[in-house]
Design an enzyme around this catalytic site. Structure first.
Site, PDB file in Angstrom:
ATOM      1  N   ARG A   1       0.835  -1.206   0.000  1.00 40.14           N
ATOM      2  CA  ARG A   1       0.000   0.000   0.000  1.00 40.14           C
ATOM      3  C   ARG A   1       0.869   1.256   0.000  1.00 40.14           C
ATOM      4  NH1 ARG A   1      -5.375   1.510   0.403  1.00 40.14           N
ATOM      5  NH2 ARG A   1      -6.035  -0.663   0.522  1.00 40.14           N
TER       6      ARG A   1
ATOM      7  N   GLU B   1     -10.089   5.278   6.721  1.00 43.69           N
ATOM      8  CA  GLU B   1      -8.679   5.642   6.768  1.00 43.69           C
ATOM      9  C   GLU B   1      -8.315   6.986   6.132  1.00 43.69           C
ATOM     10  OE1 GLU B   1      -7.932   1.632   5.076  1.00 43.69           O
ATOM     11  OE2 GLU B   1      -6.301   1.634   6.510  1.00 43.69           O
TER      12      GLU B   1
HETATM   13  N1  LUZ Z   1      -5.659  -4.783   5.302  1.00 44.98           N
HETATM   14  C1  LUZ Z   1      -5.295  -5.650   4.342  1.00 44.98           C
HETATM   15  C2  LUZ Z   1      -5.768  -3.483   5.052  1.00 44.98           C
HETATM   16  O1  LUZ Z   1      -5.179  -6.838   4.634  1.00 44.98           O
HETATM   17  N2  LUZ Z   1      -5.090  -5.205   3.097  1.00 44.98           N
HETATM   18  C3  LUZ Z   1      -5.186  -3.903   2.755  1.00 44.98           C
HETATM   19  O2  LUZ Z   1      -4.971  -3.542   1.602  1.00 44.98           O
HETATM   20  C4  LUZ Z   1      -5.526  -2.994   3.771  1.00 44.98           C
HETATM   21  N3  LUZ Z   1      -5.597  -1.700   3.515  1.00 44.98           N
HETATM   22  C5  LUZ Z   1      -5.903  -0.869   4.489  1.00 44.98           C
HETATM   23  C6  LUZ Z   1      -6.127  -1.353   5.755  1.00 44.98           C
HETATM   24  N4  LUZ Z   1      -6.076  -2.642   6.033  1.00 44.98           N
HETATM   25 MO1  MOS Z   2      -7.030  -1.621   8.909  1.00 44.39          MO
HETATM   26  S1  MOS Z   2      -5.319  -0.535   9.038  1.00 44.39           S
HETATM   27  O1  MOS Z   2      -7.253  -2.820   9.908  1.00 44.39           O
HETATM   28  O2  MOS Z   2      -8.071  -1.067   7.853  1.00 44.39           O
END
Ligand code: LUZ
Ligand code: MOS
Length: 737
Positions: free
Chosen positions: A303, A683
């Site tokens: 990410r 987020e």
């Molecule tokens: N969790 C995950 C996440 O497993 N994959 C993601 O792309 C993600 N992105 C944001 C927050 N949690």
């Molecule tokens: Mo998440 S950082 O558990 O969307």
């Protein structure tokens, strides 16, 4: 009001530790590694086993299945075998009739520890080849050729520290032994299926023998996406072995020491622009401090790579990421999931470039905002960008030019107080980057009295997802909110769920809810035909005609594709955009600051619940401000967390809050990619907090123009003081003895 707000304010909502205690409930306590690197031998458990009230002591040798809990890479044992990789790694689990007995017995456990020097710095780890997974590079355009054409090129280093989640409810779990060796686990997790899957693996039971239920969480922020699992599995193991109910809730300081946090990043950048201020070339390398096991680090790094250019278009870019293995507790998901760290680097590089070229930073930002169709370093174009629209609306609505003039006049008239401003564009891709996780299920029942029960895989953690499910069901069925209740999350009602994460909980589970409700609506409409029937009468009549009043539905986000071998594809369903304008005042004698105002224009699509979304924007903003200003994780050179309680780890309080926060949702925004044209909200707003860092920097530089800025965060009053008056402005981040 959200469905459970009434319960919250009356203190009636239940968390794991509030659940009615089953008869004979036992309590767990953990013996964990006191060293960050080395091995142990001669583990002595006998004294603990003989201690008053103790019913069982478990270690690696007691695991009936596979002693492995790694979600992405199989590199993390539940119980340490012999080698120790971080402080807090579980070695033995003690279960006793009373909590104090379990804790007292833990103190009777002994072992011989051979301590080695821990590896803590990600750059050093990378240099020594200590990586969690192979490094990755994304590339677009002709980077070197583009740098040749630049009239300004800047390069530098950016360091950002980790962040403690500080969910109000600490990690907790309770397992009940059902008949026939089956288990029911009440887990404080964002991912009930992950707990079920790992418990099944560790215990050697089929997943069908394990039920996981989550009523709600007292906050999670990513900290319970992966790292709620071990505590639940420890309880499940003891519960299975002893045929009893077992509870384990970490206390605050234990939680802070042993669990992972937001990843610290150290990064190198090179950014080039032409004489008109167009960004031409960007090269960046991220050293992600991953801690001792992979956990979710590879996905978080991915990410970061996908958000490397922030809200801007850079046609030529080379983005490299290293996921570095160190001897700190595995760092994990935290709201933003690697994007904030990458965007902080981009924003730093851009501010650096503005000064080097003598251009106004707001102009530079404005000229380079992402437009629809712009090609991203991952090989696909941005669709329906609202970057410029939100930016322009902030400039106009909140009179940026006027604010700039006011700040300059203020700074001209003051010697020890300076004001600063920053604009912060946010851009965040919605979808799990792991395509498989982009699916969800819902089960909807209409009872004969017309009341409706909605169950999905979404976990309520204070973010209001239950309320959004209710809104979608009401809208689709055409009934009032008093008719609809949203169930707790259980693996027996909705199976094979993804964690509630990635800002996609309402999108995915909401679409599944909508599909199930549409199915029911279709059956009822067909049954009603031309007749005039109110809802109650319709449902009753349909039941008497033996119409099925239950529906299950599944949703999988369409058109997602990403090929890791070529680093090309379309990883996100859509993006969320917005812009914040922040004004701060710095006391240049003391190094303290106040956030005077944050004014936000945010693209929420067509919000399912505007007040819920406003809460998410304000909460995300505060968490972002905390991350880059007062929250400071300090580890010593032995890998021990020093800031392990609220006396030493400062989070923003009411005094640190902006005096004034205003959030305006962009009007007439639709979004064909998500349920009822809404957009994910969890987020993206955290990114607005980054603006506070640059506003403080703006003010500080008005006081000290002679000194080079170090792009280090958090910008605590202490670090700011070093810039304003210290011998060196270069202060170490993360490892501070
Ligand atoms: N969790 C995950 C996440 O497993 N994959 C993601 O792309 C993600 N992105 C944001 C927050 N949690
Ligand atoms: Mo998440 S950082 O558990 O969307």
């Amino acid at each position: 009001m959200r469905a459970d707000d009434r319960l919250h304010v009356r203190g009636e909502s239940r968390y794991v530790d509030d659940l009615p205690e089953p008869a004979g409930l036992l309590h767990g306590a953990l013996f964990h590694s006191p060293i960050a690197c080395g091995r142990f031998t001669n583990l002595q458990l006998e004294a603990a086993r003989q201690a008053p009230g103790v019913r069982g002591v478990f270690c690696a040798a007691d695991v009936p299945g596979d002693n492995e809990i790694g979600a992405i890479v199989e590199d993390e044992p539940l119980f340490a075998d012999e080698h120790l990789h971080h402080i807090g790694q579980p070695i033995a689990f003690v279960v006793a009739e009373r909590l104090e007995q379990a804790r007292a017995a833990v103190n009777l456990i002994q072992a011989d520890f051979e301590e080695e020097t821990p590896l803590l710095d990600p750059r050093e780890a990378q240099a020594r080849g200590s990586l969690l997974v192979p490094s990755r590079t994304l590339e677009v355009g002709q980077v070197e050729a583009a740098f040749e054409r630049c009239s300004t090129v800047v390069e530098g280093r950016v360091d950002s520290a980790g962040q403690e989640h500080l969910y109000l409810e600490t990690q907790a779990s309770m397992s009940e032994a059902l008949e026939g060796g089956r288990l029911r686990i009440h887990a404080g997790t964002q991912g009930p299926t992950a707990v079920q899957r790992v418990a099944s693996r560790v215990l050697g039971l089929p997943m069908s023998a394990i039920e996981v239920e989550v009523v709600r969480l007292g906050g999670a922020f990513g900290g319970k996406e992966d790292q709620a699992t071990p505590w639940a599995v420890l309880c499940a193991l003891a519960s299975l072995k002893l045929g009893a109910a077992v509870k384990y809730a970490l206390d605050r300081s234990e939680d802070m020491v042993v669990t992972g946090k937001r990843h610290p990043y150290s990064s190198d950048y090179r950014l080039g622009l032409d004489a008109e201020g167009k960004l031409l070339a960007y090269e960046v390398t991220y050293f992600q401090n991953g801690g001792s096991a992979a956990d979710l680090s590879p996905a978080i790094l991915e990410r970061s790579l996908f958000h490397s250019t922030g809200g801007y278009h850079v046609p030529n870019a080379r983005i490299t990421g290293h996921s570095c293995k160190t001897n700190l507790p595995p760092f994990t998901a935290f709201r933003g999931f690697g994007a904030p760290q990458a965007i902080f680097v981009m924003e730093s590089a851009l501010h650096h470039a503005a000064e080097a070229s003598g251009m106004d930073v707001a102009d530079l930002q404005r000229k380079n905002l992402l437009q629809s169709g712009d090609l991203m370093p991952y090989g696909s174009g941005i669709e329906r960008s609202q970057a410029s629209r939100s930016f322009e609306e902030v400039l106009e609505r909140y009179d940026y030019e006027g604010a700039r003039r006011r700040v300059e006049a203020f700074n001209g008239s003051q010697t020890l107080r300076k004001r600063g401003l920053a604009l912060m564009p946010a851009c965040f891709g919605i979808s799990f980057t792991n395509k498989i996780l982009n699916q969800a299920g819902a089960l909807v029942h209409i009872y004969t009295d017309g009341s409706v029960h909605v169950a999905t895989g979404a976990v309520e953690m204070g973010q209001g997802v239950a309320e959004k499910m209710r809104v979608i069901a009401c809208h689709t069925l055409g009934v009032g909110p008093e008719r609809v209740s949203v169930a707790s999350t259980r693996t027996t009602t909705v199976a094979n769920t993804s964690p509630t994460a990635a800002s996609a909980g309402a999108d995915l589970n909401g679409r599944a809810t909508e599909l199930a409700c549409q199915e029911l609506r279709g059956r009822l409409d067909a049954f009603r035909g031309e007749r005039e029937l109110e809802w109650d009468a319709l449902v009753e009549a349909a039941y008497l005609e033996r119409i099925n009043l239950s529906a299950q539905a599944h949703y999988a986000t369409p058109r997602l594709a990403y090929d890791k071998s070529t680093e090309q594809g379309r990883p996100f369903a859509y993006h969320v955009f917005g812009t914040a304008l922040t004004e701060v005042e710095v006391d240049c004698l003391r190094g303290t600051y106040t956030v005077e105002s944050v004014r936000i224009v945010h693209d929420a699509g067509q919000s399912l619940a505007p007040e819920v979304d406003r809460g998410q924007v304000e909460g995300g903003l505060m968490q972002g401000i905390g991350w880059l200003t007062v929250e400071e994780l300090c580890f010593n050179s032995k890998g021990r967390l020093l800031s392990k309680d609220l006396a030493t780890y400062k989070v923003p309080d009411v005094y640190a809050s902006p005096r004034d926060v205003e959030t305006h949702f962009l009007e007439d925004c639709d979004n064909p990619e998500a349920v009822l044209h809404s957009k994910g909200i969890g987020e993206p707003p955290l990114l607005y907090g980054i603006g506070t860092y640059f506003a403080i920097r703006d003010a500080a530089r008005a006081f000290r123009k002679d000194r080079d800025w170090m792009f280090q965060a958090p910008l605590s009053p202490e670090r700011l003081m070093m810039f304003l008056h210290g011998e060196s402005a270069d202060v170490p981040v993360t490892i501070i003895d």
